[in-house]
Design a protein around this motif. Sequence first.
Motif, PDB file in Angstrom:
ATOM      1  N   UNK A   8       0.808  -1.212   0.000  1.00  0.00           N
ATOM      2  CA  UNK A   8       0.000   0.000   0.000  1.00  0.00           C
ATOM      3  C   UNK A   8       0.842   1.263   0.000  1.00  0.00           C
ATOM      4  N   UNK A   9       2.123   1.118   0.447  1.00  0.00           N
ATOM      5  CA  UNK A   9       2.990   2.304   0.399  1.00  0.00           C
ATOM      6  C   UNK A   9       3.278   2.665  -1.056  1.00  0.00           C
ATOM      7  N   UNK A  10       3.029   1.680  -1.940  1.00  0.00           N
ATOM      8  CA  UNK A  10       3.250   1.968  -3.369  1.00  0.00           C
ATOM      9  C   UNK A  10       1.914   2.277  -4.082  1.00  0.00           C
ATOM     10  N   UNK A  11       0.883   2.596  -3.328  1.00  0.00           N
ATOM     11  CA  UNK A  11      -0.409   2.975  -3.919  1.00  0.00           C
ATOM     12  C   UNK A  11      -0.243   4.339  -4.608  1.00  0.00           C
ATOM     13  N   UNK A  12      -0.876   4.551  -5.768  1.00  0.00           N
ATOM     14  CA  UNK A  12      -0.672   5.826  -6.497  1.00  0.00           C
ATOM     15  C   UNK A  12      -1.011   7.065  -5.650  1.00  0.00           C
ATOM     16  N   UNK A  13      -0.248   8.134  -5.841  1.00  0.00           N
ATOM     17  CA  UNK A  13      -0.499   9.359  -5.061  1.00  0.00           C
ATOM     18  C   UNK A  13      -1.763  10.065  -5.550  1.00  0.00           C
ATOM     19  N   UNK A  14      -2.218  11.019  -4.767  1.00  0.00           N
ATOM     20  CA  UNK A  14      -3.404  11.778  -5.173  1.00  0.00           C
ATOM     21  C   UNK A  14      -3.693  12.860  -4.152  1.00  0.00           C
ATOM     22  N   UNK A 380      -2.935  -5.843  -8.542  1.00  0.00           N
ATOM     23  CA  UNK A 380      -2.032  -5.748  -9.687  1.00  0.00           C
ATOM     24  C   UNK A 380      -1.015  -4.623  -9.495  1.00  0.00           C
ATOM     25  N   UNK A 381      -0.056  -4.576 -10.399  1.00  0.00           N
ATOM     26  CA  UNK A 381       0.963  -3.515 -10.353  1.00  0.00           C
ATOM     27  C   UNK A 381       0.990  -2.810 -11.693  1.00  0.00           C
ATOM     28  N   UNK A 382       1.208  -1.526 -11.668  1.00  0.00           N
ATOM     29  CA  UNK A 382       1.325  -0.772 -12.914  1.00  0.00           C
ATOM     30  C   UNK A 382       2.414   0.278 -12.738  1.00  0.00           C
ATOM     31  N   UNK A 383       3.440   0.172 -13.563  1.00  0.00           N
ATOM     32  CA  UNK A 383       4.588   1.094 -13.508  1.00  0.00           C
ATOM     33  C   UNK A 383       5.068   1.300 -12.076  1.00  0.00           C
ATOM     34  N   UNK A 384       5.168   0.181 -11.347  1.00  0.00           N
ATOM     35  CA  UNK A 384       5.701   0.230  -9.984  1.00  0.00           C
ATOM     36  C   UNK A 384       4.664   0.578  -8.930  1.00  0.00           C
ATOM     37  N   UNK A 385       3.453   0.959  -9.324  1.00  0.00           N
ATOM     38  CA  UNK A 385       2.406   1.265  -8.342  1.00  0.00           C
ATOM     39  C   UNK A 385       1.591   0.013  -8.058  1.00  0.00           C
ATOM     40  N   UNK A 386       1.163  -0.109  -6.804  1.00  0.00           N
ATOM     41  CA  UNK A 386       0.302  -1.218  -6.415  1.00  0.00           C
ATOM     42  C   UNK A 386      -1.159  -0.766  -6.513  1.00  0.00           C
ATOM     43  N   UNK A 387      -1.989  -1.557  -7.207  1.00  0.00           N
ATOM     44  CA  UNK A 387      -3.423  -1.223  -7.298  1.00  0.00           C
ATOM     45  C   UNK A 387      -4.209  -2.451  -6.832  1.00  0.00           C
ATOM     46  N   UNK A 388      -4.906  -2.335  -5.696  1.00  0.00           N
ATOM     47  CA  UNK A 388      -5.583  -3.521  -5.167  1.00  0.00           C
ATOM     48  C   UNK A 388      -6.808  -3.927  -5.968  1.00  0.00           C
ATOM     49  N   UNK A 389      -7.170  -5.184  -5.843  1.00  0.00           N
ATOM     50  CA  UNK A 389      -8.405  -5.735  -6.442  1.00  0.00           C
ATOM     51  C   UNK A 389      -9.598  -4.877  -6.012  1.00  0.00           C
ATOM     52  N   UNK A 390     -10.525  -4.647  -6.936  1.00  0.00           N
ATOM     53  CA  UNK A 390     -11.736  -3.917  -6.571  1.00  0.00           C
ATOM     54  C   UNK A 390     -11.597  -2.401  -6.664  1.00  0.00           C
ATOM     55  N   UNK A 391     -10.451  -1.921  -7.197  1.00  0.00           N
ATOM     56  CA  UNK A 391     -10.297  -0.469  -7.355  1.00  0.00           C
ATOM     57  C   UNK A 391     -10.999  -0.022  -8.641  1.00  0.00           C
ATOM     58  N   UNK A 392     -11.771   1.047  -8.561  1.00  0.00           N
ATOM     59  CA  UNK A 392     -12.400   1.591  -9.778  1.00  0.00           C
ATOM     60  C   UNK A 392     -11.317   2.253 -10.627  1.00  0.00           C
ATOM     61  N   UNK A 393     -11.317   1.937 -11.912  1.00  0.00           N
ATOM     62  CA  UNK A 393     -10.289   2.482 -12.806  1.00  0.00           C
ATOM     63  C   UNK A 393     -10.932   3.384 -13.854  1.00  0.00           C
ATOM     64  N   UNK A 394     -10.412   4.594 -13.970  1.00  0.00           N
ATOM     65  CA  UNK A 394     -10.876   5.477 -15.042  1.00  0.00           C
ATOM     66  C   UNK A 394      -9.764   5.575 -16.075  1.00  0.00           C
ATOM     67  N   UNK A 395     -10.085   5.167 -17.304  1.00  0.00           N
ATOM     68  CA  UNK A 395      -9.084   5.277 -18.372  1.00  0.00           C
ATOM     69  C   UNK A 395      -9.359   6.596 -19.099  1.00  0.00           C
ATOM     70  N   UNK A 396      -8.475   7.537 -18.909  1.00  0.00           N
ATOM     71  CA  UNK A 396      -8.671   8.866 -19.500  1.00  0.00           C
ATOM     72  C   UNK A 396      -8.300   8.805 -20.991  1.00  0.00           C
ATOM     73  N   UNK A 397      -9.312   8.490 -21.819  1.00  0.00           N
ATOM     74  CA  UNK A 397      -9.029   8.315 -23.257  1.00  0.00           C
ATOM     75  C   UNK A 397      -8.644   9.637 -23.922  1.00  0.00           C
TER      76      UNK A 397
END
Length: 495
Positions: A8-14, A380-397
């Motif tokens: 979780x320390x690698x969860x994306x900032x915001x 899952x992991x994306x570019x070194x960030x940890x994203x837990x199961x069940x996270x809502x994802x917005x793909x900014x097209x």
Amino acid sequence: FMKRRKKWSRYPPGPMSLPFVGTMPYVNYYNPHLSFEKFRKKFGNIFSLQNCWTNVVVLNGYKTVKEALVNKSEDFADRPYMPVYEHLGYGHKSEGKSFAKTVFLYMCHSSVVTESGLVLARYGHLWKELRKFTLTTLRNFGMGKKSLEERVTEEAGFLCSAINSEGGRPFDPRFLINNAVCNVICTITYGERFNYGDETFKKLLTLFENSLHEEVGFLPQLLNVAPVLLRIPGLPQKIFPCQKAYTDFTQKLIDKHKETWNPAYIRDFTDAFLKEMAKGKEAEENGFNKNNLTLVTSDLLAAGSETTTTTLRWAFLFMLLYPEIQSKVHKEIDKVIGRNRPPTMADQVNMPYTNAVIHEVQRCGDVVPMGLFHMTYRDTELQGFFIPKGTTIITNLTSVLKDETVWKKPNEFYPEHFLNENGQFVRPEAFMPFSAGRRACLGEQLARMELFIFFISLMQKFTFVLPEDQPRPREDSHFAFTNSPHPYQLRAVPR
Ligand code: HEM
């Protein structure tokens, strides 16, 4: 515990989360792209938000979105639970389950949900069955084949006649285009088309347009994360009157259709679905039930009509705004097809410039700017960030279609984005208006056929000009789930 803390320390900032409401007050839900751009500058391409207690991660830029949707396709293939749609029949309401049980069932396992529709379906067995069935059935009715192309061509002929009867006077093309596009999807789905000017159809169009507005803003977001509010009797119907009326409308089309159903003769998608339903309990468990028939068919109509119509509205707006590009398209049509023969998909390879223009319309129009919400299917992991199961994802097209590391002139209408130095058509991978990966648009092939045939048919017959004494139309968009042009008028002068 230590492992979890490390992850979780690698969860994306915001932005900093406030008690109860999270980061919701910081986001402009009427123009989310503006807020996202601000956060992206501050926190980078992957940042997190919090809608009350729901974790949300926003992905930006071609590289990031591609890595998630294509390289880690299954990890990002789920959809979040959307309680605001429950009153339409999505989920377990129709089975009479309690609210707590509904949430529990959604959270635990997608395959137990039998009323999912297609667009909002959780990733799993049911979605796979329905998507496979829908794609195969659409293909059997000619998607990608000649017969559907003929249907689109025929409808394009009706559209040209309707535009011709405007007699070169100024008009807003929106209603006629929408009628034509809906007719294609309605013929495939319900075996029915509406005459131009039909009052029932006008009602449907208004309902749908208003229902899109009902989805925008703070309130729907709040209700999705605090669904307990939806238990207030009559509240959903009060807040979303048009969505319900729209679904009821499609239900009536199905009821009418059932009266003439003959299992020996499959006329359209609804017939094919009814045949599947008649197979009994196993089919029912695979999602082929009465409620899903309504949901899947209204999904197809909703997903396939507004998007394609809006893209075509952008196309003719750009032709008005850039007459020199319009005249290059005219020249290519005259050279390859001439003025009389209807266009066919086979012409596409010989028309690199027109093809580039259509692609640039989709890139600049950016019709589904935030895609549809995804949800992580597993940790899952994306570019070194940890994203837990069940996270809502917005793909900014928008951030992909206007990514300045990919496109030479991201904020200009520049068909050369899709042409190489020899004038041949090229399609950069960052062209993602239909999104990508497992949940990518199911109707892409049909949409591309409609865009090509409708656009060329109209351009072959007319020159589009700005009505005298009217101001130059606005080039910026209006956001209501889709990005659409502000209403404009044109004159269609026969060629
Ligand atoms: C999903 C765009 C036309 C049916 C989507 C998504 C986008 C999109 C961005 C979200 C994908 C994701 O979640 O990552 C468009 C555009 C269109 C168009 C720009 C026209 C220019 C159509 C048509 C149909 C259709 C004509 C119907 C035949 C669907 C369905 C989904 C979808 C069923 C949900 C797929 C799933 O969840 O598995 N579309 N679409 N679309 N589209 Fe389209």
